[in-house]
Write a protein that holds these residues in place. Structure first.
Motif, PDB file in Angstrom:
ATOM      1  N   LEU A   1       0.833  -1.203   0.000  1.00 12.88           N
ATOM      2  CA  LEU A   1       0.000   0.000   0.000  1.00 12.88           C
ATOM      3  C   LEU A   1       0.868   1.254   0.000  1.00 12.88           C
ATOM      4  CD1 LEU A   1      -2.728   1.427   0.231  1.00 12.88           C
ATOM      5  CD2 LEU A   1      -2.616   1.093   2.731  1.00 12.88           C
ATOM      6  N   ALA A   2       1.967   1.219   0.743  1.00 11.94           N
ATOM      7  CA  ALA A   2       2.881   2.367   0.782  1.00 11.94           C
ATOM      8  C   ALA A   2       3.466   2.652  -0.600  1.00 11.94           C
ATOM      9  CB  ALA A   2       3.997   2.119   1.794  1.00 11.94           C
ATOM     10  N   ALA A   3       3.755   1.583  -1.370  1.00 10.67           N
ATOM     11  CA  ALA A   3       4.270   1.760  -2.729  1.00 10.67           C
ATOM     12  C   ALA A   3       3.232   2.451  -3.612  1.00 10.67           C
ATOM     13  CB  ALA A   3       4.667   0.417  -3.323  1.00 10.67           C
ATOM     14  N   SER A   4       1.967   2.044  -3.455  1.00 12.37           N
ATOM     15  CA  SER A   4       0.884   2.670  -4.231  1.00 12.37           C
ATOM     16  C   SER A   4       0.721   4.135  -3.832  1.00 12.37           C
ATOM     17  CB  SER A   4      -0.430   1.917  -4.013  1.00 12.37           C
ATOM     18  OG  SER A   4      -0.325   0.591  -4.478  1.00 12.37           O
ATOM     19  N   ILE A   5       0.839   4.413  -2.529  1.00  9.98           N
ATOM     20  CA  ILE A   5       0.716   5.793  -2.052  1.00  9.98           C
ATOM     21  C   ILE A   5       1.835   6.655  -2.616  1.00  9.98           C
ATOM     22  CG2 ILE A   5       0.930   7.223   0.031  1.00  9.98           C
ATOM     23  CD1 ILE A   5      -0.659   5.036   1.499  1.00  9.98           C
ATOM     24  N   TYR A   6       3.030   6.091  -2.728  1.00 15.48           N
ATOM     25  CA  TYR A   6       4.164   6.817  -3.328  1.00 15.48           C
ATOM     26  C   TYR A   6       3.835   7.183  -4.778  1.00 15.48           C
ATOM     27  CZ  TYR A   6       8.919   7.590  -5.162  1.00 15.48           C
ATOM     28  OH  TYR A   6      10.031   8.110  -5.779  1.00 15.48           O
ATOM     29  N   ILE A   7       3.257   6.235  -5.534  1.00 15.95           N
ATOM     30  CA  ILE A   7       2.915   6.496  -6.935  1.00 15.95           C
ATOM     31  C   ILE A   7       1.822   7.552  -7.038  1.00 15.95           C
ATOM     32  CG2 ILE A   7       1.869   5.481  -8.994  1.00 15.95           C
ATOM     33  CD1 ILE A   7       3.312   2.886  -8.329  1.00 15.95           C
ATOM     34  N   VAL A   8       0.792   7.450  -6.164  1.00 18.50           N
ATOM     35  CA  VAL A   8      -0.272   8.465  -6.159  1.00 18.50           C
ATOM     36  C   VAL A   8       0.317   9.839  -5.854  1.00 18.50           C
ATOM     37  CG1 VAL A   8      -2.340   9.262  -4.946  1.00 18.50           C
ATOM     38  CG2 VAL A   8      -2.113   6.855  -5.560  1.00 18.50           C
ATOM     39  N   GLY A   9       1.215   9.889  -4.872  1.00 19.78           N
ATOM     40  CA  GLY A   9       1.859  11.153  -4.534  1.00 19.78           C
ATOM     41  C   GLY A   9       2.645  11.721  -5.698  1.00 19.78           C
ATOM     42  N   SER A  10       3.352  10.857  -6.423  1.00 19.36           N
ATOM     43  CA  SER A  10       4.148  11.341  -7.558  1.00 19.36           C
ATOM     44  C   SER A  10       3.257  11.869  -8.683  1.00 19.36           C
ATOM     45  CB  SER A  10       5.074  10.236  -8.071  1.00 19.36           C
ATOM     46  OG  SER A  10       4.347   9.166  -8.629  1.00 19.36           O
ATOM     47  N   CYS A  11       2.134  11.209  -8.931  1.00 16.34           N
ATOM     48  CA  CYS A  11       1.210  11.675  -9.978  1.00 16.34           C
ATOM     49  C   CYS A  11       0.588  13.022  -9.607  1.00 16.34           C
ATOM     50  CB  CYS A  11       0.114  10.642 -10.212  1.00 16.34           C
ATOM     51  SG  CYS A  11       0.676   9.096 -10.955  1.00 16.34           S
ATOM     52  N   LEU A  12       0.075  13.123  -8.372  1.00 18.26           N
ATOM     53  CA  LEU A  12      -0.548  14.373  -7.931  1.00 18.26           C
ATOM     54  C   LEU A  12       0.488  15.485  -7.819  1.00 18.26           C
ATOM     55  CD1 LEU A  12      -3.044  13.059  -5.210  1.00 18.26           C
ATOM     56  CD2 LEU A  12      -3.509  13.691  -7.590  1.00 18.26           C
ATOM     57  N   GLY A  13       1.687  15.132  -7.349  1.00 18.40           N
ATOM     58  CA  GLY A  13       2.745  16.131  -7.249  1.00 18.40           C
ATOM     59  C   GLY A  13       3.144  16.666  -8.610  1.00 18.40           C
ATOM     60  N   ALA A  14       3.209  15.777  -9.608  1.00 18.22           N
ATOM     61  CA  ALA A  14       3.555  16.210 -10.960  1.00 18.22           C
ATOM     62  C   ALA A  14       2.528  17.210 -11.492  1.00 18.22           C
ATOM     63  CB  ALA A  14       3.646  15.001 -11.889  1.00 18.22           C
ATOM     64  N   LEU A  15       1.246  16.908 -11.311  1.00 19.55           N
ATOM     65  CA  LEU A  15       0.196  17.800 -11.809  1.00 19.55           C
ATOM     66  C   LEU A  15       0.176  19.128 -11.061  1.00 19.55           C
ATOM     67  CD1 LEU A  15      -2.687  15.200 -12.265  1.00 19.55           C
ATOM     68  CD2 LEU A  15      -1.424  16.378 -14.079  1.00 19.55           C
ATOM     69  N   PHE A  16       0.276  19.058  -9.736  1.00 21.20           N
ATOM     70  CA  PHE A  16       0.215  20.280  -8.927  1.00 21.20           C
ATOM     71  C   PHE A  16       1.421  21.174  -9.185  1.00 21.20           C
ATOM     72  CE2 PHE A  16       1.219  22.484  -4.887  1.00 21.20           C
ATOM     73  CZ  PHE A  16       0.084  23.286  -4.805  1.00 21.20           C
TER      74      PHE A  16
END
Length: 480
Positions: free
Chosen positions: A72-87
């Motif tokens: 789950l932590a790995a998935s959260i890292y990917i979600v963070g990277s996607c949202l961080g890229a857009l923001f």
């Protein structure tokens, strides 16, 4: 010369032509080190977490966390990277490259340091999210800055080298994990914490170098800072002339720009999907293909080696180092060809060639041993890595300057969100099944997805080698 002040108006500038005619110099090396080495951090981060994950679940680790929570932590890292890229991608186009590449690296360093002090899953998740957000923001800020500062004739090979350096970090992470997980050297609760500290120390060193990298003059002259853009390029020219002992020839190419402080998001979206719909399809195909292949294999390669080839968990990192080496050599050795042979043929060869290799592996898989498998996989990703790095180069080049960072962020987020999530889940379940026939099906699926990217390049690829960014896609602010 560029003229103008912070008051907006229509200006004539020769800044792009002056930047593109510069010989490669100490300045460009500083840009590559200060900006490009962040990919080493990303590779280090992802690999070390994969390597230390099992240790975190053991008694005495100092954090009570299960294997599923690590996933789950790995998935959260990917979600963070996607949202961080857009923001941060939006902020990079609005407020400048330098402000954001300093901010995003700072976020990464702080979040990584805090991860080392995690004692509960929720805190570990939070740190992983912000670490990913910092890295995602880096993708947008760094690629746009590098492509705007490196001369057109060298842009392809430099961009591929920078993106390919991810695998130096991956190899270093695999090697470091062999020491950090050795309980004879470090306790069960110490080694994994030090692993996160390594990334933070490297990040701080990069931050020091990065302070000397200037704001993109291309961004400045569009946003009402034409005098500053002219001054920055003039300082670089003087430095290059001192270093080479040669006088730079004047340029005669000029660009008329109607300056503006902000480009509305709706205008950016309209340009990408109405003015350049084929380029938008191309960007999606390239990013989804590489994200599916890479995340599917990288996150599951260790378990694949132990499940199907009987490799011991303690020696699996050795094979990951070989895998990473092939991935790094692809962009390094093939990169110059993207500037000489051209983008379209080389990207097509990279995607279609890696797809063909995936099919070969599927056909002979049952007769392979650990070393022959990793050898064939190394050839596959030698090609795929060059193609994946070129995906970032492509979307950075083929859209207008005002949208560059957000274009990178958008296609990275969509590609990672689709391929980067589906790939690991699919391959994880196929590996876990222990059934060779099911895993072979996964190879065929990966080949098909990469082939779609190669075919999209053949159909919609843009001839952008040796061309000024402003010639590849007119700035939205270009005056009629």
């Amino acid at each position: 010369m560029a003229t103008g002040t912070h008051d907006l108006g229509t200006i004539t500038t020769d800044v792009p032509a002056r930047l593109d005619r510069l010989p490669f110099s100490r300045f460009h090396r500083m840009v590559i080190v200060g900006l490009g080495t962040v990919w080493v951090l990303d590779g280090l981060e992802v690999t070390i977490v994969g390597s230390v994950g099992a240790r975190l679940t053991e008694a005495g680790s100092g954090i009570s966390i299960t294997a599923s929570q690590i996933g789950l932590a790995a998935s959260i890292y990917i979600v963070g990277s996607c949202l961080g890229a857009l923001f941060f991608g939006q902020l990079t186009d609005r407020y400048g490259r330098k402000k954001l590449f300093m901010l995003t690296l700072g976020i990464y360093v702080v979040a990584t340091v805090l991860t080392a002090f995690a004692t509960a899953p929720w805190f570990f998740y939070l740190c992983r999210f912000f670490t990913g957000a910092g890295i995602g923001g880096e993708y947008a800020a760094i690629n746009s800055a590098i492509d705007e500062l490196i001369p057109a004739r060298l842009r392809g090979r430099v961009d591929l080298l920078v993106n390919g350096s991810y695998w130096l970090g991956s190899a270093a992470g695999s090697g470091a994990s062999l020491l950090l997980l050795d309980e004879n050297l470090l306790g069960a609760g110490i080694g994994w914490r030090l692993a996160f500290g390594i990334g933070a120390v490297l990040g701080l060193l990069i931050l020091v170098v990065r302070r000397h990298v200037p704001e993109s003059p291309r961004w400045m002259f569009i946003h009402g800072q034409a005098d500053e853009a002219n001054r920055t390029v003039g300082e670089v020219e003087q430095e290059v002339e001192r270093e080479t002992g040669q006088t730079l020839e004047p340029v005669d190419q000029q660009l008329r720009i109607t300056q503006r402080h902000v480009v509305p998001f709706r205008e950016i979206a309209k340009v990408a999907f109405t003015k350049y719909p084929k380029r938008a399809v191309l960007g999606l195909a390239l990013f989804v293909g590489q994200a599916f292949l890479y995340n599917g294999f990288t996150f599951n390669l260790g378990t694949l080696m132990t499940t199907y080839f009987g490799v011991a968990t303690s020696t699996a990192p050795v094979f990951l180092v070989v895998y990473a080496a092939g991935n790094f050599l692809g962009p390094v050795l093939l990169g110059p060809l993207f500037d000489t042979v051209g983008r379209k043929p080389m990207i097509s060869i990279s995607y279609l060639g890696s797809a063909a290799m995936a099919v070969v592996i599927a056909l002979v898989f049952t007769g392979l041993n650990a070393w022959t498998f990793i050898g064939l996989l190394g050839i596959t990703f030698f090609l795929a890595s060059a193609g994946a790095s070129a995906a970032y180069l492509t979307v950075s080049e083929i859209f207008p300057m005002e949208t560059r960072a957000l274009a990178i962020a958008f296609f990275y987020a969509i590609g990672t969100g689709l391929g980067g999530i589906v790939g690991p889940v699919l391959f994880g379940s196929l590996v876990e099944s222990g059934d060779s026939s099911q895993l072979i099906t996964g190879f065929y699926i990966a080949a098909a997805v990469m082939a779609v990217g190669g075919l999209a390049e053949l159909a919609f690829g843009v001839k952008s080698e040796n061309a000024s960014l402003e010639d590849i896609a007119d700035p939205l602010s270009a005056a009629d």
